[in-house]
Write a protein that holds these residues in place. Sequence first.
Motif, PDB file in Angstrom:
ATOM      1  N   ASN A 144     -79.529 -11.572  49.447  1.00  0.00           N
ATOM      2  CA  ASN A 144     -78.803 -12.675  48.330  1.00  0.00           C
ATOM      3  C   ASN A 144     -80.124 -12.262  46.451  1.00  0.00           C
ATOM      4  O   ASN A 144     -79.352 -11.869  45.313  1.00  0.00           O
ATOM      5  CB  ASN A 144     -78.795 -14.072  48.881  1.00  0.00           C
ATOM      6  N   GLY A 145     -80.712 -12.559  47.407  1.00  0.00           N
ATOM      7  CA  GLY A 145     -82.192 -11.787  45.739  1.00  0.00           C
ATOM      8  C   GLY A 145     -82.253 -10.648  44.842  1.00  0.00           C
ATOM      9  O   GLY A 145     -81.692 -11.198  43.843  1.00  0.00           O
ATOM     10  N   THR A 146     -82.128  -9.514  45.847  1.00  0.00           N
ATOM     11  CA  THR A 146     -81.690  -8.341  45.605  1.00  0.00           C
ATOM     12  C   THR A 146     -80.416  -8.329  44.118  1.00  0.00           C
ATOM     13  O   THR A 146     -80.269  -7.781  43.489  1.00  0.00           O
ATOM     14  CB  THR A 146     -81.958  -7.599  46.037  1.00  0.00           C
ATOM     15  N   THR A 147     -79.646  -9.056  44.603  1.00  0.00           N
ATOM     16  CA  THR A 147     -78.350  -9.059  43.634  1.00  0.00           C
ATOM     17  C   THR A 147     -77.959 -10.145  42.848  1.00  0.00           C
ATOM     18  O   THR A 147     -77.807  -9.111  41.589  1.00  0.00           O
ATOM     19  CB  THR A 147     -77.120  -9.455  45.416  1.00  0.00           C
ATOM     20  N   TYR A 148     -78.557 -11.073  43.118  1.00  0.00           N
ATOM     21  CA  TYR A 148     -78.401 -11.461  42.077  1.00  0.00           C
ATOM     22  C   TYR A 148     -79.609 -10.845  40.970  1.00  0.00           C
ATOM     23  O   TYR A 148     -79.236 -11.156  39.965  1.00  0.00           O
ATOM     24  CB  TYR A 148     -79.299 -13.068  42.133  1.00  0.00           C
ATOM     25  N   ALA A 149     -80.382 -10.018  41.121  1.00  0.00           N
ATOM     26  CA  ALA A 149     -81.652  -9.654  40.563  1.00  0.00           C
ATOM     27  C   ALA A 149     -80.915  -8.248  39.785  1.00  0.00           C
ATOM     28  O   ALA A 149     -80.955  -7.817  38.625  1.00  0.00           O
ATOM     29  CB  ALA A 149     -82.798  -8.865  40.730  1.00  0.00           C
ATOM     30  N   SER A 150     -80.274  -7.822  40.854  1.00  0.00           N
ATOM     31  CA  SER A 150     -79.211  -6.452  39.952  1.00  0.00           C
ATOM     32  C   SER A 150     -78.092  -6.956  39.057  1.00  0.00           C
ATOM     33  O   SER A 150     -78.283  -6.045  38.370  1.00  0.00           O
ATOM     34  CB  SER A 150     -78.546  -5.652  41.282  1.00  0.00           C
ATOM     35  N   LEU A 151     -77.261  -7.353  39.534  1.00  0.00           N
ATOM     36  CA  LEU A 151     -76.538  -8.421  38.454  1.00  0.00           C
ATOM     37  C   LEU A 151     -76.995  -9.142  36.780  1.00  0.00           C
ATOM     38  O   LEU A 151     -76.503  -8.552  36.197  1.00  0.00           O
ATOM     39  CB  LEU A 151     -75.492  -9.484  39.417  1.00  0.00           C
ATOM     40  N   SER A 152     -78.161  -9.950  37.340  1.00  0.00           N
ATOM     41  CA  SER A 152     -79.181  -9.991  36.478  1.00  0.00           C
ATOM     42  C   SER A 152     -79.192  -8.746  35.110  1.00  0.00           C
ATOM     43  O   SER A 152     -79.239  -8.432  33.592  1.00  0.00           O
ATOM     44  CB  SER A 152     -80.215 -10.674  36.201  1.00  0.00           C
ATOM     45  N   MET A 153     -79.944  -7.511  36.070  1.00  0.00           N
ATOM     46  CA  MET A 153     -80.116  -6.208  35.301  1.00  0.00           C
ATOM     47  C   MET A 153     -79.076  -5.907  34.665  1.00  0.00           C
ATOM     48  O   MET A 153     -78.744  -5.360  33.811  1.00  0.00           O
ATOM     49  CB  MET A 153     -80.950  -5.445  36.295  1.00  0.00           C
ATOM     50  N   ALA A 154     -78.262  -5.693  35.231  1.00  0.00           N
ATOM     51  CA  ALA A 154     -76.679  -5.035  34.621  1.00  0.00           C
ATOM     52  C   ALA A 154     -76.534  -5.978  33.254  1.00  0.00           C
ATOM     53  O   ALA A 154     -75.888  -5.668  32.503  1.00  0.00           O
ATOM     54  CB  ALA A 154     -75.591  -4.645  35.513  1.00  0.00           C
ATOM     55  N   VAL A 155     -76.115  -7.429  32.926  1.00  0.00           N
ATOM     56  CA  VAL A 155     -75.535  -8.031  32.266  1.00  0.00           C
ATOM     57  C   VAL A 155     -76.906  -8.299  31.570  1.00  0.00           C
ATOM     58  O   VAL A 155     -76.440  -7.504  30.199  1.00  0.00           O
ATOM     59  CB  VAL A 155     -75.905  -9.108  32.795  1.00  0.00           C
ATOM     60  N   GLY A 156     -77.965  -8.053  31.499  1.00  0.00           N
ATOM     61  CA  GLY A 156     -78.814  -8.067  30.832  1.00  0.00           C
ATOM     62  C   GLY A 156     -78.509  -7.200  29.795  1.00  0.00           C
ATOM     63  O   GLY A 156     -79.054  -6.628  28.511  1.00  0.00           O
ATOM     64  N   ALA A 157     -78.893  -5.542  30.455  1.00  0.00           N
ATOM     65  CA  ALA A 157     -78.468  -4.651  30.032  1.00  0.00           C
ATOM     66  C   ALA A 157     -77.858  -4.213  28.891  1.00  0.00           C
ATOM     67  O   ALA A 157     -77.624  -3.661  27.680  1.00  0.00           O
ATOM     68  CB  ALA A 157     -78.519  -3.226  30.667  1.00  0.00           C
ATOM     69  N   ILE A 158     -76.264  -4.998  29.454  1.00  0.00           N
ATOM     70  CA  ILE A 158     -74.892  -4.008  28.015  1.00  0.00           C
ATOM     71  C   ILE A 158     -75.605  -5.565  26.966  1.00  0.00           C
ATOM     72  O   ILE A 158     -75.053  -5.013  26.211  1.00  0.00           O
ATOM     73  CB  ILE A 158     -74.124  -5.195  28.922  1.00  0.00           C
ATOM     74  N   TYR A 159     -76.556  -6.916  27.459  1.00  0.00           N
ATOM     75  CA  TYR A 159     -76.553  -7.428  25.938  1.00  0.00           C
ATOM     76  C   TYR A 159     -77.826  -6.893  25.279  1.00  0.00           C
ATOM     77  O   TYR A 159     -77.673  -7.231  23.907  1.00  0.00           O
ATOM     78  CB  TYR A 159     -76.906  -8.932  26.442  1.00  0.00           C
ATOM     79  N   ILE A 160     -78.620  -5.912  25.653  1.00  0.00           N
ATOM     80  CA  ILE A 160     -79.999  -5.483  24.921  1.00  0.00           C
ATOM     81  C   ILE A 160     -79.505  -4.859  24.278  1.00  0.00           C
ATOM     82  O   ILE A 160     -79.757  -4.599  23.086  1.00  0.00           O
ATOM     83  CB  ILE A 160     -80.768  -4.815  25.988  1.00  0.00           C
ATOM     84  N   TRP A 161     -78.484  -3.917  24.594  1.00  0.00           N
ATOM     85  CA  TRP A 161     -77.662  -2.695  23.594  1.00  0.00           C
ATOM     86  C   TRP A 161     -76.716  -3.157  22.829  1.00  0.00           C
ATOM     87  O   TRP A 161     -76.020  -2.008  22.315  1.00  0.00           O
ATOM     88  CB  TRP A 161     -77.255  -1.572  24.730  1.00  0.00           C
ATOM     89  N   THR A 162     -76.142  -4.149  23.445  1.00  0.00           N
ATOM     90  CA  THR A 162     -75.430  -4.631  22.062  1.00  0.00           C
ATOM     91  C   THR A 162     -75.398  -5.512  21.031  1.00  0.00           C
ATOM     92  O   THR A 162     -76.360  -5.508  20.004  1.00  0.00           O
ATOM     93  CB  THR A 162     -74.334  -5.530  22.627  1.00  0.00           C
ATOM     94  N   TYR A 163     -76.063  -6.434  21.739  1.00  0.00           N
ATOM     95  CA  TYR A 163     -76.767  -8.143  20.765  1.00  0.00           C
ATOM     96  C   TYR A 163     -78.230  -7.585  20.446  1.00  0.00           C
ATOM     97  O   TYR A 163     -78.479  -8.042  18.714  1.00  0.00           O
ATOM     98  CB  TYR A 163     -77.092  -9.305  21.544  1.00  0.00           C
ATOM     99  N   VAL A 164     -78.738  -7.500  21.278  1.00  0.00           N
ATOM    100  CA  VAL A 164     -80.548  -7.341  20.754  1.00  0.00           C
ATOM    101  C   VAL A 164     -80.560  -5.309  19.763  1.00  0.00           C
ATOM    102  O   VAL A 164     -81.013  -5.593  18.471  1.00  0.00           O
ATOM    103  CB  VAL A 164     -81.537  -7.275  21.769  1.00  0.00           C
ATOM    104  N   TYR A 165     -79.625  -4.889  20.180  1.00  0.00           N
ATOM    105  CA  TYR A 165     -79.824  -3.606  20.014  1.00  0.00           C
ATOM    106  C   TYR A 165     -79.060  -3.913  17.736  1.00  0.00           C
ATOM    107  O   TYR A 165     -79.605  -3.152  17.214  1.00  0.00           O
ATOM    108  CB  TYR A 165     -78.630  -2.661  19.698  1.00  0.00           C
ATOM    109  N   ILE A 166     -78.031  -4.387  17.772  1.00  0.00           N
ATOM    110  CA  ILE A 166     -77.475  -5.058  16.655  1.00  0.00           C
ATOM    111  C   ILE A 166     -78.113  -5.808  15.496  1.00  0.00           C
ATOM    112  O   ILE A 166     -78.595  -5.158  14.689  1.00  0.00           O
ATOM    113  CB  ILE A 166     -75.587  -5.494  16.799  1.00  0.00           C
ATOM    114  N   ILE A 167     -78.723  -6.906  16.825  1.00  0.00           N
ATOM    115  CA  ILE A 167     -79.992  -7.578  15.528  1.00  0.00           C
ATOM    116  C   ILE A 167     -81.072  -6.692  15.252  1.00  0.00           C
ATOM    117  O   ILE A 167     -81.545  -6.550  13.759  1.00  0.00           O
ATOM    118  CB  ILE A 167     -80.475  -8.615  15.934  1.00  0.00           C
TER     119      ILE A 167
END
Length: 293
Positions: A144-167
């Motif tokens: 469960n912990g690895t699943t949570y971390a994997s999902l966080s990594m995937a969602v975080g990658a989307i935000y990093i390359w959209t939200y943070v990248y644009i800023i």
Amino acid sequence: MGFLDLFFVALMPVLKVLLITGLGLFLALDRIDLLGANARHYMNNLVFYLFSPALVVSQLGETITFQSLRTLWFMPVNILLTFIIGSILAWILIKITKTPPHLQGLVTGCCSAGNLGNLLLIIVPAVCMESNSPFGDSTICSINGTTYASLSMAVGAIYIWTYVYIIMRIYADKSAEDTGTNQSISDSESYNALLSRKNSGPSGCSKEDELPLTISERSFQSVNKFTEKINLKMVFAPATIAAIFGFIIGIVSPIRKLMIGDSAPLRVIDSSASLLGEATIPCMTLIVGSNLL
């Protein structure tokens, strides 16, 4: 659980990570050179393109179902709030410290993303494997912990390359414009140039000859400017694509029955992905240590 027990439970995973990190540092020394610049480059590519996506798709495919997905709605929202709050704190920090313009984007990006990324994949399994861990059975905790971390990594990658990248692109463009203006023309010359541009169009026509843009045209231009600042190639990084496939495997019942479970006809695919994914955590930790040189 007493304070000392809880302290040692929290300490042991960190020590494990530090030991493997130290090993990576040792292997990267010039005298050893098993993790030199070329080796780190190839190992980074293996983790990025193969090991990490294999871990993400196997963990999500095995644990995510349509029912469990409904309980995880808070994760994208919470991660987005983390990025927004980090941006606000970065703005305050920039104002207080008077950060130079060319560093403002970097400061904002670092404060927004923080430590979100691969760090959870390293720490969470180490915490779960402790015998007196407060999170219950080590196997269930690890899955469960690895699943949570994997999902966080995937969602975080989307935000990093959209939200943070644009800023960061906005700050970089603003810094470049300010630098170019200061080097090319004086304040009086720029004022005259601005008046000239206001009175004439791009082809030398007067301002009155220009046709006003409609609302739809303005909206289309705004969308174009927004999409130009998004690096779609990085948004759909291997880990993000793996997360999409993991969701499909876990949610679509016929595919899940084919690939997940001891009696699944194609269970060898999931087993192979899990086997590859197991190399992700030690490889990432070694790479972190080797990059300390």
